[in-house]
Design a protein around this motif. Structure first.
Motif, PDB file in Angstrom:
ATOM      1  N   ARG A   1      36.502  40.289  37.160  1.00 10.98           N
ATOM      2  CA  ARG A   1      37.499  40.083  36.101  1.00 10.98           C
ATOM      3  C   ARG A   1      37.885  41.414  35.466  1.00 10.98           C
ATOM      4  NH1 ARG A   1      34.961  37.161  31.847  1.00 10.98           N
ATOM      5  NH2 ARG A   1      34.662  39.173  30.877  1.00 10.98           N
ATOM      6  N   THR A   2      36.892  42.235  35.142  1.00 12.45           N
ATOM      7  CA  THR A   2      37.169  43.544  34.543  1.00 12.45           C
ATOM      8  C   THR A   2      37.964  44.416  35.506  1.00 12.45           C
ATOM      9  OG1 THR A   2      35.148  43.423  33.237  1.00 12.45           O
ATOM     10  CG2 THR A   2      36.113  45.614  33.551  1.00 12.45           C
ATOM     11  N   ALA A   3      37.583  44.419  36.761  1.00 17.10           N
ATOM     12  CA  ALA A   3      38.289  45.222  37.761  1.00 17.10           C
ATOM     13  C   ALA A   3      39.728  44.745  37.923  1.00 17.10           C
ATOM     14  CB  ALA A   3      37.567  45.161  39.102  1.00 17.10           C
ATOM     15  N   HIS A   4      39.946  43.443  37.861  1.00 15.86           N
ATOM     16  CA  HIS A   4      41.318  42.912  37.976  1.00 15.86           C
ATOM     17  C   HIS A   4      42.158  43.371  36.799  1.00 15.86           C
ATOM     18  CE1 HIS A   4      44.602  39.944  37.979  1.00 15.86           C
ATOM     19  NE2 HIS A   4      44.491  40.078  39.288  1.00 15.86           N
ATOM     20  N   LEU A   5      41.569  43.395  35.611  1.00 16.62           N
ATOM     21  CA  LEU A   5      42.296  43.881  34.439  1.00 16.62           C
ATOM     22  C   LEU A   5      42.572  45.376  34.540  1.00 16.62           C
ATOM     23  CD1 LEU A   5      40.390  41.841  31.735  1.00 16.62           C
ATOM     24  CD2 LEU A   5      42.771  41.527  32.424  1.00 16.62           C
ATOM     25  N   LEU A   6      41.667  46.115  35.157  1.00 19.58           N
ATOM     26  CA  LEU A   6      41.870  47.561  35.325  1.00 19.58           C
ATOM     27  C   LEU A   6      42.920  47.873  36.388  1.00 19.58           C
ATOM     28  CD1 LEU A   6      38.184  48.832  35.184  1.00 19.58           C
ATOM     29  CD2 LEU A   6      39.963  49.243  33.474  1.00 19.58           C
ATOM     30  N   THR A   7      42.925  47.107  37.481  1.00 23.22           N
ATOM     31  CA  THR A   7      43.807  47.426  38.604  1.00 23.22           C
ATOM     32  C   THR A   7      45.114  46.658  38.584  1.00 23.22           C
ATOM     33  OG1 THR A   7      42.850  45.726  40.031  1.00 23.22           O
ATOM     34  CG2 THR A   7      41.836  47.924  40.097  1.00 23.22           C
ATOM     35  N   GLY A   8      45.082  45.439  38.074  1.00 20.95           N
ATOM     36  CA  GLY A   8      46.286  44.618  38.045  1.00 20.95           C
ATOM     37  C   GLY A   8      46.513  43.803  39.301  1.00 20.95           C
ATOM     38  N   HIS A   9      45.659  43.936  40.302  1.00 22.00           N
ATOM     39  CA  HIS A   9      45.816  43.210  41.560  1.00 22.00           C
ATOM     40  C   HIS A   9      44.458  42.699  42.025  1.00 22.00           C
ATOM     41  CE1 HIS A   9      49.273  45.974  41.556  1.00 22.00           C
ATOM     42  NE2 HIS A   9      49.900  44.903  42.009  1.00 22.00           N
ATOM     43  N   HIS A  10      44.449  41.477  42.503  1.00 22.96           N
ATOM     44  CA  HIS A  10      43.184  40.859  42.909  1.00 22.96           C
ATOM     45  C   HIS A  10      42.515  41.620  44.054  1.00 22.96           C
ATOM     46  CE1 HIS A  10      40.191  37.772  43.427  1.00 22.96           C
ATOM     47  NE2 HIS A  10      40.488  37.715  44.717  1.00 22.96           N
ATOM     48  N   HIS A  11      43.288  41.987  45.059  1.00 18.11           N
ATOM     49  CA  HIS A  11      42.694  42.664  46.214  1.00 18.11           C
ATOM     50  C   HIS A  11      42.170  44.049  45.841  1.00 18.11           C
ATOM     51  CE1 HIS A  11      43.875  39.454  48.836  1.00 18.11           C
ATOM     52  NE2 HIS A  11      45.132  39.547  48.419  1.00 18.11           N
TER      53      HIS A  11
END
Length: 166
Positions: A22-32
């Motif tokens: 979840r944190t990584a998705h918020l940081l990157t903006g993309h699920h993959h």
């Protein structure tokens, strides 16, 4: 790696994966990209797991690895053209307000510099204290406050982000 140490690492990964993703998705903006970021961070953590396990706060250590890996990823991505999953043609707006709001927030986060984005995600979306964020980012509390203030100012200037009730 010893089997008990490996089992400890596996248990750590299983228990932290959803929050890290979840944190990584918020940081990157993309699920993959988020999955790639978490996997890269965990691969780095695996190599150093015996040292990390002995640290005062293994969670903070691994989150710091993930944040630094994201900053490195963004440095490498400095392109003149931005790759996007959107077509240049105008699309029909989605009728689901929550999806539109989520998209607007992710787009606004993507426009922030990496450090400011990390502060906003950790401070407001992960609901961490200023001192926790400072420790994770390896900066002072004052730096966290200034990054947060600048980021919030930029976010308030985004026309897509209209506060609820206006």
């Amino acid at each position: 790696m010893k089997s008990s140490t490996e089992a400890d690492f596996r248990a750590f990964v299983v228990s932290r994966w959803p929050r890290m993703l979840r944190t990584a998705h918020l940081l990157t903006g993309h699920h993959h990209d988020a999955e790639d970021l978490v996997q890269a961070a965990l691969a780095k953590a695996y190599v150093k797991w015996e040292r990390i396990q002995g640290a005062d706060d293994p969670d903070s250590y691994v989150w710091r690895i993930m944040i630094n890996t994201n900053v490195d990823r963004l440095r490498r991505m400095r392109l003149r053209e931005w790759l996007t999953h959107r077509f240049p043609e105008s699309s029909v707006p989605d009728r689901a307000d929550s999806v539109a709001e989520r998209s607007a927030v992710l787009d606004a986060l993507a426009r922030l510099p990496a450090k400011q984005r990390a502060v906003v995600v950790l401070r407001y979306l992960e609901d961490r204290s200023e001192s926790e964020v400072a420790r994770l980012l390896g900066t002072g509390v004052g730096t966290v406050r200034s990054h947060a203030a600048r980021a919030l100012k930029k976010l308030r200037e985004q026309p897509d982000l209209v506060p609820v009730g206006q």
